[in-house]
Each structure stands twice: as C-alpha cells, then as structure tokens.
Design a protein around this motif. Structure first.
Motif, PDB file in Angstrom:
ATOM      1  N   UNK A 145       8.210 -68.131 -54.610  1.00  0.00           N
ATOM      2  CA  UNK A 145       8.792 -68.433 -53.311  1.00  0.00           C
ATOM      3  C   UNK A 145       7.961 -69.293 -52.400  1.00  0.00           C
ATOM      4  N   UNK A 146       6.771 -69.747 -52.836  1.00  0.00           N
ATOM      5  CA  UNK A 146       6.032 -70.644 -51.955  1.00  0.00           C
ATOM      6  C   UNK A 146       5.406 -71.772 -52.761  1.00  0.00           C
ATOM      7  N   UNK A 147       5.149 -72.845 -52.088  1.00  0.00           N
ATOM      8  CA  UNK A 147       4.543 -74.022 -52.717  1.00  0.00           C
ATOM      9  C   UNK A 147       3.095 -73.699 -53.026  1.00  0.00           C
ATOM     10  N   UNK A 148       2.748 -73.681 -54.324  1.00  0.00           N
ATOM     11  CA  UNK A 148       1.420 -73.214 -54.690  1.00  0.00           C
ATOM     12  C   UNK A 148       0.794 -74.176 -55.691  1.00  0.00           C
ATOM     13  N   UNK A 149      -0.467 -74.454 -55.441  1.00  0.00           N
ATOM     14  CA  UNK A 149      -1.151 -75.401 -56.331  1.00  0.00           C
ATOM     15  C   UNK A 149      -2.006 -74.665 -57.344  1.00  0.00           C
ATOM     16  N   UNK A 150      -2.186 -75.315 -58.493  1.00  0.00           N
ATOM     17  CA  UNK A 150      -3.147 -74.793 -59.460  1.00  0.00           C
ATOM     18  C   UNK A 150      -4.542 -75.058 -58.927  1.00  0.00           C
ATOM     19  N   UNK A 151      -5.524 -74.406 -59.559  1.00  0.00           N
ATOM     20  CA  UNK A 151      -6.888 -74.493 -59.047  1.00  0.00           C
ATOM     21  C   UNK A 151      -7.475 -75.898 -59.115  1.00  0.00           C
TER      22      UNK A 151
END
Lengths: 194, 359
Positions: B191-197
């Motif tokens: 549900x949220x915009x999430x980046x990889x490390x």
C-alpha cells in the motif's frame, strides 16, 4: 635532437583525474565493449569454422598431395623419364625405370614405365614444378587433398601404392583427366578380365 | 512447529542444497559459454545439445583422474581442506530466503532453509570459515607455492571482509535486524511506494559488490590463483575431484554472494506491484487470498532467481572484461579506499536516518 620524421608526439604525463582514479567509468566502458561482442556472437554469424563438421573450402589453385594419373584406358601415364625428379628443387622424387613386358599393354601406356616411384613428403615443398615438367601429364598435385600427418618418418615416403590413381574409375581426383561414363565402364570390364 | 511442517522444512533444505549444487554445476558451463561469446568464440557445443552435458563430462573427467598425494603432505588435512571449502560454501546458502510462505491448508512452508534471527551474521561466519578451507589446503600440500597462494587468499579475504562488513552495517542500521527474511520483507510494504535498499544505499552496494568479487576470488581480484607467480595458487598440488571441489566451492560462493546481494539490496523475493497483482487476482479473477498469495510467492521465487542469475552473469561478465589487480594495488584498494569509504557511508547513513530522510 631534430626529429627526422617529425611524427613523434610529445606525451605529457598528466596526473589522473578523479574519474580515472575511481576506476568505475573505465570499467563500465570496458563492460560495454565486451557486451557488444556478446550480442554480436549471439546474433551475427560466427567466424568460427566448426572443423570436423564443416571444412573451409580449398583454394582452386591449392597444391596438395601428388597423384600419378592414368589414361583413358586406365594405363599408367608415367614413363619414368625423370624430368620431374630433375625439376624438383627439394630432390624429393626418386624413381626406377623398367621396360614393359609383353601382355602388360593394358597396365602401362608406353614401353618404358616406372617400376618404383617415390616422393618424400617431408622433403617436398609442394611447389608444383614436377607437374609443370611432366611431358606426359602424369603427375599432378591435387587441389583437394593434403599430405596427412604421420607418426613415423618412413611413412612419409609415398610409393606407387599410394601415389597412383586408384583404378576404381569412380574414385577420381578433381583435376587431371576425367573419364567419361563410357570410358569408365570399359575400364571396369577390362580390369575384371585382366 | 508441527511434525509435518518440520518434514516440509527438511525437504526445503534438501532442495536448497540440490539447487545450490545444480547452479554451481551449470555455472561452469555458463562461464565457458559467456566467456566464449564475449570473445567472439563458440564455446563448448560438443556434449549434448548446445554442449549442455559438458558439466557432466567434466565431472566424469575429474572423478576418473588420478588421486594424487604429494610427498610429505599431511594426508588428513589435505583431504579436509577442499571438504571444508565445499561445506562452508554450501552451508551459507541455508539461510537465504528464496521465497515467502507457501500456504497449504494448515501447513505453511517457508521457502528458506532455516530462519534464524542472525542470518546475515551466519553467512558472514560461514564465508570467514571458507578461508580455512583454502588455508588448510594450501598448508597441507607441503608446497611453498601452495602456501604462498593460500596466504595471499587468506589475507585478501580478511582485508575485504572488513570493508564488506562495514558496508553491511549501513544496511543493518536501516533494517534494525540481522534476519535476512526481515530485511527482505522490509523492502516492500503493502500500500505504499517503497524502494529497495539499492536506492538508499548506492555507495554501500558498490563497496559490497567489489568486496564480494574479492571474497569469491573472482577477477579482477583472483590473486590466489596465478599461473605466472604461484603456478596454480593454493590448489597447485590438487588433482581429481579434490581440485573439483575447490573450483565448485568458488561457484557456490558466487551463487551465495549473488543471492545475498539480491536479498540485501535488490529486494529479495519482492517484485514491483506484487500487492497490486495479488489484490487484482483476488478481486478480478475470483481467487482465494491464500491461492493468490501462493502465486505471488512463486513469482517472487522466480524473480529472486532472475536477480541471482543476473548477478552471476555480471560476475562472469566482469571476469572476462577486466584485467587483474597487482597484489599491492589490491591491498591499497581494500585498506585505503574501500574501508574509509565504508565508514563514510555509515556516517552518511546515520546522518540521513537521524534527519529522517531515509528509514
């Protein structure tokens, strides 16, 4: 000192820039080059010839293994005149001449023939001068055959057993005199009766 | 954990073991084909279609070669060296989370050999132990070139482990856990915009991958093996399958390093829009939530392996592009560049976390 050709370039050894010292730009440059080769190898035709499966074609003027030709009736053309041995710059050819006996007319074309005819393939330089010297169109260097490698030295001395064109009329070299089907048939019957 | 679940988990361990071996086997084939393609050649194509049976032929060759023990060698340690290299390489793949949970009724199968809360530490421990395999093998050979090669390998691995660990600390500062599974799950939130490390740790990733090259003894850091100075390096005296085990261990290490990098920096078994896809499967296709999750898990498994294969390809691509470093250049790069950079990265990460730019 005055430069003679005036082409010498003076190179200044500059200290490396940060980008050069960081290696990474140069590394990526190298990686793109190899990747280009990767896709070329995967898509375009490869330059490799997969040897036993496919062979590179011989040049039509290639001078390979010698052959002693026969004439249209399957008789040996060589008369042991020795001109090829004289012409040979490597002195690779030796022969012993003999006189044709009665009843051997279907084997040798002229009264004189080569009892033994030997070419040392280790001496031979495959120049083709024997072929040029031969007045009887007997010796030829085949364009499609090479002298194969051997383990023993004496196996490189080719005698008549390996030089004379096989008598089976269908098994002929590409150069020299070819038999017509009728001539081949005639020769076959002659060989069977002899 | 119930008994059937334990049985399933045992099966997963076996599969992970088998897959590690299979990938290492076909890495040898891939390496040769990729090397050939990068050099405009054909590569192995005699054994089977496209030469696919080449690893089998290689194995048969290695097994039928003479088992040679050099005079004066310590026989027990001589055998123990390659075994240790192989065992430690294989063990480190046990904690890699290859996929999320597969749910079959009551039983939930984690696609991971074992889940331990110090997963990353465990991998590091195993990698460090791997040096002993090389060191013992080189010492037991009773050959000065083997010993020199082994010392070189050991000092190289120890030097680069420091920078690798420091690069890792920056990741751990963000994740707050050593569990590889947790680190993976944190890289994608529903549900949220999430980046990889990788987006948060680009510098750390560069340091990590450089160190991974050095740790697996791959070009441009393949100093432990060198024909010109050390004949063959630490495995000079080895023949037959013991030699094969060393070569094999290297490929397993490449596989594990690729897997660890995929998990730490490239989101592990996550892939973009996985939650949207799951919701779509549930709402539009009328699947149950469990089935939809299982499909996502399997897609994630495939995705992780795609990432791993990508890294393995990169390892090979670099190997056939770059020349190697000189030994003093290697040491200077490790100690005077990578370690300070890694420490700077830690401080940078700490600052960014403190000011709430990343979390």
């Amino acid at each position: 000192m005055e430069s003679l050709s005036k082409r010498a370039k003076v190179l200044e050894k500059k200290p490396m820039t940060l980008a050069e010292r960081a290696y990474l730009p140069a590394i990526f440059q190298g990686l793109t080059i190899t990747m280009r080769h990767f896709f070329r190898a995967a898509t375009k035709k490869q330059v490799t010839v997969r040897y036993p499966d496919e062979t590179r074609p011989f040049s039509p003027v290639f001078r390979g293994l010698h052959v002693l030709k026969r004439d249209e009736q399957g008789r040996e053309r060589c008369t042991a005149c020795g001109l090829c041995a004289v012409a040979c710059p490597a002195e690779a050819i030796t022969m012993v001449a003999g006189e044709r006996k009665k009843g051997e007319e279907n084997l040798y074309r002229e009264e004189k023939y080569a009892v033994s005819y030997e070419i040392n393939m280790l001496r031979c330089i495959f120049c083709g001068l024997c072929e040029e010297a031969c007045p009887k169109a007997a010796v030829y260097l085949q364009a499609d055959k090479m002298a194969p490698p051997r383990f023993e030295r004496d196996e490189f001395i080719y005698g008549k057993d390996r030089l004379v064109e096989p008598v089976t009329p269908d098994n002929r070299s590409k150069r020299g005199i070819q038999l017509t089907p009728e001539q081949a048939e005639k020769l076959r019957t002659q060989l069977q009766t002899a | 954990m119930t008994l059937p679940a334990l049985g399933w988990q045992g099966l997963v361990v076996l599969v992970v073991f088998g897959v590690s071996l299979l990938i290492a086997t076909y890495s040898t084939y891939a390496e040769r084909v990729i090397a050939a393609f990068l050099q405009d050649r054909v590569g192995p194509d005699r054994a089977g279609p496209f030469g696919l049976l080449q690893p089998l032929a290689d194995a048969v060759k290695l097994f039928t070669k003479e088992e040679f023990f050099p005079a004066g060698a310590n026989r027990a340690l001589f055998v123990f060296g390659p075994c240790l290299a192989m065992v430690t390489a294989l063990m480190s793949s046990a904690v890699i989370p290859f996929g999320n949970v597969l749910q079959f009724g009551e039983t939930a199968i984690h696609l991971q050999g074992i889940e331990i809360n110090v997963g990353m530490l465990y991998v590091f421990g195993m990698v460090s132990l791997g040096v002993y395999g090389i060191m013992i093998g080189g010492w037991a050979s009773n050959n000065k070139f083997s010993l020199l090669g082994a010392i070189r390998a050991a000092s190289q691995n120890i030097s680069y482990e420091i920078a690798m660990g420091l690069a890792l600390i920056a990741v751990l500062m963000m994740s707050g856990t050593l569990s590889l599974r947790e680190i993976t799950l944190q890289q994608s939130v529903a549900g949220e915009w999430h980046f990889w490390n990788i987006a948060k740790q680009p510098l750390g990733f560069v340091i990590f991958i450089v160190c991974a090259f050095a740790e697996t003894n791959r070009t441009p850091f393949d100093l432990p093996e060198c024909e010109t100075e050390l004949i063959g390096g630490y495995h000079t005296e080895y023949s037959s399958m013991k030699m094969g085990l060393y070569l094999f261990a290297e490929y397993i290490n490449v596989f594990v390093a690729s897997a660890v990098m995929s998990v730490l920096y490239f989101g592990g078994f996550n892939f973009p829009f996985q939650y949207e896809l799951r919701d779509w499967l549930v709402s539009s296709q009328g699947l149950e939530l469990v089935t939809a999750s299982n499909i996502i898990t399997i897609l994630g498994l495939v995705g992780l392996f795609a990432k791993i294969f990508g890294f393995i390809f990169f390892f090979m691509w670099v190997r056939w592009t770059l020349p190697r470093f000189r030994y003093d250049q290697l040491m200077r790069l490790g100690w005077t560049i990578l370690i300070p950079l890694a420490i700077f990265n830690i401080m940078l990460t700490g600052g960014l976390i403190t000011f709430g730019v990343i979390k």
